[in-house]
Design a protein around this motif. Structure first.
Motif, short mmCIF file in Angstrom:
data_model
loop_
_atom_site.label_atom_id
_atom_site.label_comp_id
_atom_site.label_asym_id
_atom_site.label_seq_id
_atom_site.Cartn_x
_atom_site.Cartn_y
_atom_site.Cartn_z
N ALA A 76 27.44 -51.03 25.73
CA ALA A 76 26.92 -50.10 26.75
C ALA A 76 27.92 -49.94 27.89
CB ALA A 76 25.58 -50.60 27.28
N ARG A 77 28.53 -51.05 28.28
CA ARG A 77 29.49 -51.03 29.37
C ARG A 77 30.74 -50.24 28.97
NH1 ARG A 77 28.67 -55.83 30.68
NH2 ARG A 77 30.02 -56.77 29.12
N SER A 78 31.26 -50.47 27.76
CA SER A 78 32.50 -49.81 27.35
C SER A 78 32.30 -48.34 26.96
CB SER A 78 33.15 -50.58 26.19
OG SER A 78 32.31 -50.57 25.05
N SER A 79 31.14 -48.00 26.41
CA SER A 79 30.92 -46.62 25.98
C SER A 79 30.19 -45.78 27.02
CB SER A 79 30.12 -46.59 24.68
OG SER A 79 28.78 -47.00 24.91
N GLY A 80 29.44 -46.43 27.89
CA GLY A 80 28.63 -45.70 28.86
C GLY A 80 27.33 -45.17 28.27
N VAL A 81 27.10 -45.47 27.00
CA VAL A 81 25.90 -44.99 26.31
C VAL A 81 24.88 -46.13 26.24
CG1 VAL A 81 24.99 -44.11 24.12
CG2 VAL A 81 27.27 -43.41 24.91
N PRO A 82 23.65 -45.90 26.68
CA PRO A 82 22.62 -46.95 26.59
C PRO A 82 22.41 -47.39 25.14
CG PRO A 82 21.87 -45.16 27.98
CD PRO A 82 23.13 -44.69 27.32
N GLN A 83 22.18 -48.67 24.95
CA GLN A 83 21.99 -49.25 23.62
C GLN A 83 20.54 -49.71 23.47
OE1 GLN A 83 24.76 -49.38 21.39
NE2 GLN A 83 25.61 -48.11 23.04
N GLU A 84 20.00 -49.58 22.27
CA GLU A 84 18.61 -49.96 22.01
C GLU A 84 18.53 -51.21 21.15
OE1 GLU A 84 16.18 -46.93 20.32
OE2 GLU A 84 16.75 -45.44 21.82
#
Length: 153
Positions: free
Chosen positions: A103-111
């Motif tokens: 999440a930190r590296s991609s900026g995309v929230p993870q589920e």
């Protein structure tokens, strides 16, 4: 009733349940920093941990329901069998930290999920240790999904 007396009573109850099931397991109490564990040890542990630990979860629920009043909100009792839950907790924690990194590296929230309340607590506690990510549970059922997002809380 003191915490130690309650723990002893719960361990005896758990032992009675597994004895009534005809399962050769021995209940041992282990004090931990955030919870007291009652670890069932023995060769018949497979009965409780097959199918992803459904039997173990049912026993945990039985203990929580039976001793709800005495335990209150501050005392946590975890029922484990041959270290199954301890290993699963470590796996959940590693996965939460891995998804936090993604999440930190991609900026995309993870589920992550669906998870039961106990599993969600493990994930939220792991994420709380890192101030660069946050987590929240979504859903309206017993089993919910945890969203891990980058950014300050």
């Amino acid at each position: 009733m003191t915490t130690m007396a309650l723990t002893t009573e719960i361990a005896a109850f758990v032992q009675q349940v597994v004895d009534a099931m005809g399962v050769a397991l021995t209940a041992r109490v282990e004090e931990g920093p955030d919870a007291t564990r009652i670890n069932l040890e023995g060769e018949d542990g497979g009965v409780l941990i097959r199918r992803g630990g459904e039997g173990l979860q049912a026993l945990q629920h039985l203990v929580a329901t039976t001793f709800r009043r005495q335990l209150g909100d501050d005392n946590r009792i975890v029922i484990d069998c041959n270290g199954f839950r301890r290993d699963k907790d470590a796996e959940l924690r590693k996965m939460a930290l891995y998804l936090a990194d993604r999440a930190r590296s991609s900026g995309v929230p993870q589920e992550m999920g669906p998870l039961n309340p106990y599993e969600r607590r493990i994930v939220h506690m792991a994420i709380a240790e890192d101030p660069t990510v946050s987590s929240e549970s979504i859903g309206d059922a017993f089993m919910k999904t945890v969203i891990i997002s980058a950014g300050a809380r």
